[in-house]
Every structure is written in structure tokens, then in C-alpha cells.
Design a protein around this motif. Structure first.
Motif, short mmCIF file in Angstrom:
data_model
loop_
_atom_site.label_atom_id
_atom_site.label_comp_id
_atom_site.label_asym_id
_atom_site.label_seq_id
_atom_site.Cartn_x
_atom_site.Cartn_y
_atom_site.Cartn_z
N LEU A 8 8.70 18.11 3.92
CA LEU A 8 9.52 18.21 2.72
C LEU A 8 9.38 16.95 1.88
O LEU A 8 9.18 15.86 2.40
CB LEU A 8 10.99 18.42 3.09
N ASP A 9 9.48 17.13 0.58
CA ASP A 9 9.52 15.97 -0.29
C ASP A 9 10.72 15.10 0.08
O ASP A 9 11.75 15.60 0.58
CB ASP A 9 9.62 16.41 -1.75
N LEU A 10 10.61 13.81 -0.16
CA LEU A 10 11.62 12.87 0.32
C LEU A 10 13.01 13.17 -0.22
O LEU A 10 14.02 12.96 0.47
CB LEU A 10 11.21 11.44 -0.08
N GLN A 11 13.12 13.65 -1.44
CA GLN A 11 14.43 13.87 -2.05
C GLN A 11 15.00 15.25 -1.79
O GLN A 11 16.17 15.49 -2.10
CB GLN A 11 14.32 13.65 -3.57
N VAL A 12 14.19 16.14 -1.24
CA VAL A 12 14.64 17.52 -1.07
C VAL A 12 15.81 17.66 -0.09
O VAL A 12 16.78 18.36 -0.40
CB VAL A 12 13.46 18.42 -0.64
N PRO A 13 15.78 17.06 1.10
CA PRO A 13 16.90 17.27 2.03
C PRO A 13 18.26 16.88 1.46
O PRO A 13 19.23 17.63 1.59
CB PRO A 13 16.53 16.39 3.24
N ILE A 14 18.35 15.73 0.81
CA ILE A 14 19.65 15.29 0.31
C ILE A 14 20.11 16.16 -0.86
O ILE A 14 21.28 16.52 -0.96
CB ILE A 14 19.61 13.79 -0.08
N LEU A 15 19.18 16.53 -1.75
CA LEU A 15 19.55 17.40 -2.87
C LEU A 15 19.96 18.78 -2.38
O LEU A 15 20.96 19.35 -2.85
CB LEU A 15 18.38 17.51 -3.86
N ALA A 16 19.20 19.32 -1.44
CA ALA A 16 19.54 20.63 -0.90
C ALA A 16 20.88 20.60 -0.19
O ALA A 16 21.69 21.53 -0.32
CB ALA A 16 18.44 21.09 0.07
N PHE A 17 21.14 19.54 0.56
CA PHE A 17 22.43 19.41 1.25
C PHE A 17 23.58 19.42 0.26
O PHE A 17 24.59 20.11 0.47
CB PHE A 17 22.43 18.14 2.09
N LEU A 18 23.46 18.65 -0.82
CA LEU A 18 24.52 18.58 -1.81
C LEU A 18 24.77 19.94 -2.45
O LEU A 18 25.92 20.38 -2.59
CB LEU A 18 24.17 17.55 -2.88
N PHE A 19 23.70 20.64 -2.83
CA PHE A 19 23.85 21.95 -3.45
C PHE A 19 24.49 22.94 -2.48
O PHE A 19 25.43 23.68 -2.84
CB PHE A 19 22.49 22.49 -3.90
N GLY A 41 0.80 -1.20 0.00
CA GLY A 41 0.00 0.00 0.00
C GLY A 41 0.84 1.26 0.00
O GLY A 41 2.08 1.22 0.10
N ALA A 42 0.16 2.38 -0.09
CA ALA A 42 0.84 3.67 -0.20
C ALA A 42 1.63 4.02 1.05
O ALA A 42 2.73 4.58 0.97
CB ALA A 42 -0.19 4.77 -0.50
N VAL A 43 1.08 3.68 2.22
CA VAL A 43 1.76 4.02 3.47
C VAL A 43 3.07 3.26 3.61
O VAL A 43 4.11 3.83 3.97
CB VAL A 43 0.83 3.73 4.67
N ALA A 44 3.03 1.97 3.31
CA ALA A 44 4.25 1.16 3.40
C ALA A 44 5.29 1.61 2.37
O ALA A 44 6.49 1.66 2.67
CB ALA A 44 3.91 -0.32 3.19
N THR A 45 4.82 1.94 1.17
CA THR A 45 5.74 2.44 0.14
C THR A 45 6.39 3.75 0.57
O THR A 45 7.60 3.95 0.40
CB THR A 45 4.99 2.64 -1.18
N ALA A 89 12.74 5.80 4.51
CA ALA A 89 13.87 5.12 5.14
C ALA A 89 15.05 5.03 4.18
O ALA A 89 16.21 5.22 4.58
CB ALA A 89 13.45 3.73 5.60
N GLY A 90 14.78 4.78 2.91
CA GLY A 90 15.85 4.69 1.92
C GLY A 90 16.54 6.03 1.71
O GLY A 90 17.78 6.10 1.62
N ASN A 91 15.76 7.11 1.64
CA ASN A 91 16.36 8.44 1.47
C ASN A 91 17.15 8.85 2.69
O ASN A 91 18.20 9.49 2.57
CB ASN A 91 15.27 9.47 1.18
N THR A 92 16.67 8.50 3.87
CA THR A 92 17.42 8.80 5.09
C THR A 92 18.75 8.05 5.11
O THR A 92 19.79 8.61 5.47
CB THR A 92 16.59 8.43 6.33
N GLN A 93 18.71 6.78 4.71
CA GLN A 93 19.93 5.99 4.65
C GLN A 93 20.91 6.57 3.64
O GLN A 93 22.12 6.64 3.90
CB GLN A 93 19.59 4.55 4.29
#
Length: 200
Positions: free
Chosen positions: A75-86, A3-7, A13-17
Motif C-alpha cells: 500500500l502507498d504510505l498514506q493509504v492506511p491512515i487515510l483509509a482508517f480515518l474515513f 538515497g531513495a531507500v533511506a527516504t 516510519a513517520g507515517n506509522t508513527q
């Protein structure tokens, strides 16, 4: 479970890792670059701490503003890591422009006066570049895509803070307080000896 919640949970968790894997690598590479350019252990360490604090503060401020002004509760899941890199990449670039010039001037004028001279010669360029770059990223904030909007807001805030506060106030203040100890263990270059002194 499905389901959507598990996904969503697995994706978060993957983005945090990924963030905890990539962030140390980026900081390690940045440290090695600064170490090679500045021939010091203290200066790169302090500059990375300041850069990291500035990036984290920008991400936090962007998250707060997104919640308050745009009603986006996270925040969107990918925003923290992309913002950090920039933010880290841009911050290290501006740091190199400023501190490399400060080290060159320190051999002639001393650390405090060398940093003043470096800010006088590079401050305008760094500030101008930062304002232009912040405006470009801020333009992403008007796009309907949440990821790009949040990324543009965070990076825009981070670049403005970095150019107007960190590089012009905080970094010079740290170098002034630390003095010649900032260049440990190699020390700054020896000052040029005036001709009149050599003749005497």
C-alpha cells in the motif's frame, strides 16, 4: 545515509508513527461522542471494537486485492491512515443512526425488540447511503494515481461490509445477546406504562 531507500524508510516510519498517534485520538473522540449520546459504557466500547475490527479488515482486504488483481505489492504510505480515518468516521456515523434509534425504542419495547425496530426504520437508509458512498469511492479505483486507487478500493470495501454485514447483522446480534446489560450503568429508559395498567 541518503538515497531513495533511506527516504522511503523514514517516510514509512513517520507515517506509522502518525497512525499510532492519530488512531487512538480518533477512537477516543468517537468513544466520547457515543458515551454522550448513549449514556452507557458498555455499548460505546463494544461498538468501537466492532468498528475498529471492520476498518482493519477492510484495509487488509484492500491490500490483498491490490496485490492479487493489480500487482501492487504494498500500500502507498498514506493509504492506511487515510483509509482508517474515513472508515472510522463513516462507521461511527452509521452507528449513531442505528443505535440512537435503538436506545429510544428500547425504552418502549425492550432492547432486543428495540434494535429490531431500529433496523427496520434505519436499515434501508443506511444501506442506500452506504451503497452510493461505496460506488463513489470505488470510482477512484479507476484513476491512474495509486494512492487514490488503493484508498477508493479499501473504503469501498469497508463501507459495503459495514452497511451490509456490520450494521445489519453483527451489531444487532451483539445487542440481542447482551440485552439490557448493553446500556450499563444507566440502563435503558423505563417503559411506558399502558393506560389499562394505570387504571387498575
Amino acid at each position: 545515509m541518503g538515497g531513495a531507500v533511506a527516504t522511503e524508510l523514514d517516510a514509512r516510519a513517520g507515517n506509522t508513527q502518525d497512525l499510532f498517534l492519530i488512531a487512538p485520538l480518533v477512537l477516543a473522540v468517537s468513544f466520547l461522542v457515543l458515551l454522550f449520546l448513549l449514556r452507557s459504557l458498555v455499548a460505546p466500547a463494544l461498538l468501537l471494537i466492532v468498528n475498529l475490527a471492520s476498518a482493519v479488515a477492510a484495509i487488509g482486504a484492500g491490500s490483498l486485492l491490490s496485490r492479487v488483481f493489480f500487482g501492487q505489492h504494498a500500500l502507498d504510505l498514506q493509504v492506511p491512515i487515510l483509509a482508517f480515518l474515513f472508515l472510522v468516521a463513516l462507521g461511527i456515523d452509521y452507528t449513531i443512526f442505528l443505535v440512537h434509534r435503538a436506545r429510544a425504542e428500547a425504552g418502549r419495547l425492550g432492547t432486543r425488540e428495540g434494535m429490531i425496530e431500529a433496523v427496520a426504520h434505519t436499515g434501508g437508509v443506511i444501506t442506500s447511503a452506504g451503497i452510493v458512498l461505496a460506488a463513489v469511492f470505488a470510482a477512484l479505483g479507476v484513476l491512474p494515481l495509486i494512492t487514490l486507487g488503493q484508498l477508493g478500493l479499501i473504503v469501498g470495501i469497508g463501507v459495503i461490509v459495514d452497511t451490509l454485514v456490520v450494521r445489519t447483522v453483527i451489531v444487532p446480534a451483539i445487542f440481542s445477546l447482551a440485552g439490557d446489560r448493553i446500556w450499563w450503568p444507566t440502563g435503558r429508559s423505563r417503559r411506558a406504562v399502558p393506560e389499562s395498567t394505570r387504571e387498575n
